[in-house]
Design an enzyme around this catalytic site. Structure first.
Site, short mmCIF file in Angstrom:
data_model
loop_
_atom_site.label_atom_id
_atom_site.label_comp_id
_atom_site.label_asym_id
_atom_site.label_seq_id
_atom_site.Cartn_x
_atom_site.Cartn_y
_atom_site.Cartn_z
CB SER A 101 -1.17 -0.11 1.16
OG SER A 101 -2.35 1.02 1.26
CG HIS A 234 -5.67 -2.80 1.10
ND1 HIS A 234 -5.03 -2.51 -0.83
CD2 HIS A 234 -4.90 -2.38 1.61
CE1 HIS A 234 -4.52 -1.34 -0.59
NE2 HIS A 234 -4.05 -1.13 1.20
#
Length: 263
Positions: A101, A234
């Protein structure tokens, strides 16, 4: 190098870098950078999955855990500049970079700085759960805290419990909001093209265009490039940790460093 600059280098390393399993004379090192609001401890369990001659270095951003009293970084570039200085003490071995990320963007910026510097460039770059720098679009609104918190909630970048428990919120939210602000304000209109290999990872539960987004990382290197999706959202890298680390090790070995192969 003067005594004062040497001291500064080691001070920077001590503040920014954590070594869960210090290794004497490693063949190479894997530097892991956490997500927005994340900490170095997110990678502590990776150390046991690495061969003995690969040393894990986990990055600790300011404003959390043992760096709680320090102000949070204001930008991706600010973090990258500090990390390049901190990693100078470990440049005697090949460095591979992994970032998830926000950590993927920081890892790219660190790689670009290392390749542009006088020392060795990174041996490889692994990015996870993030767009390539040239795919970022500028936000249309002013980035006040309410907008940033809404984005953090909607993105799934952190555990929803952070927003619901007052004690946890007070402890974690300032760093999370600072990190998300750094991500949303990140711009690279003309990103540097690297020489090192790049592999991009993501969870399979993302948008339909994720394969194209991952493949776009290949536009930022003249070396080998690849991408892979794992089952999950995610934060796929938590339940799929064993598979992810195994994939990283295989690619490191295939890139020509036989001494870092599986043991």
């Amino acid at each position: 190098m003067t005594a004062s600059s040497t001291e500064s280098t080691f001070e920077a390393s001590a503040r920014w870098l954590r070594r869960p399993r210090p290794c004497h004379g490693p063949a190479t090192r894997l530097v892991c950078l956490p997500h927005a609001g994340g900490t170095a401890s997110a990678y502590a369990s990776w150390a046991a999955r690495l061969p003995a001659r690969i040393e894990l270095i986990a990055v600790q951003y300011p404003g959390r855990q043992d760096r709680l009293a320090e102000p949070c970084a204001r930008s991706i570039q600010e973090i990258a500049d500090a990390l390049v200085a901190a990693l100078a003490a470990y440049a005697d071995r090949p460095l591979y970079l992994f970032g998830h990320s926000m950590g993927g963007l920081v890892a790219y910026e660190v790689a670009a700085r290392l390749e542009a510097g006088a020392g060795p460039g990174p041996a490889g770059l692994f990015v996870s759960g993030t767009l390539a720098p040239h795919r970022f679009l500028p936000p249309r609104e002013v980035l006040d805290n309410a907008i940033i918190e809404a984005e953090a909630r909607a993105s799934g970048w952190t555990d929803p419990m952070v927003f619901e428990h007052p004690e946890l919120r007070e402890l974690v939210l300032p760093a999370l909001l600072a990190d998300v602000r750094a991500v949303l304000s990140y711009r690279r209109r003309d990103p540097a093209r690297l020489r090192c290999p790049i592999v991009a990872y993501a969870g399979s539960d993302g948008p339909a265009d994720v394969p194209a987004q991952l493949a776009s990382w290949g536009e930022l290197t003249s070396g080998p490039a690849a991408w892979r999706r794992f089952d999950g959202d995610h934060f796929y890298l938590q339940p799929r940790e064993a598979e992810l680390v195994a994939d990283i090790l295989t690619r490191m070995s295939n890139w020509g460093n036989a001494s870092v192969g599986h043991q």
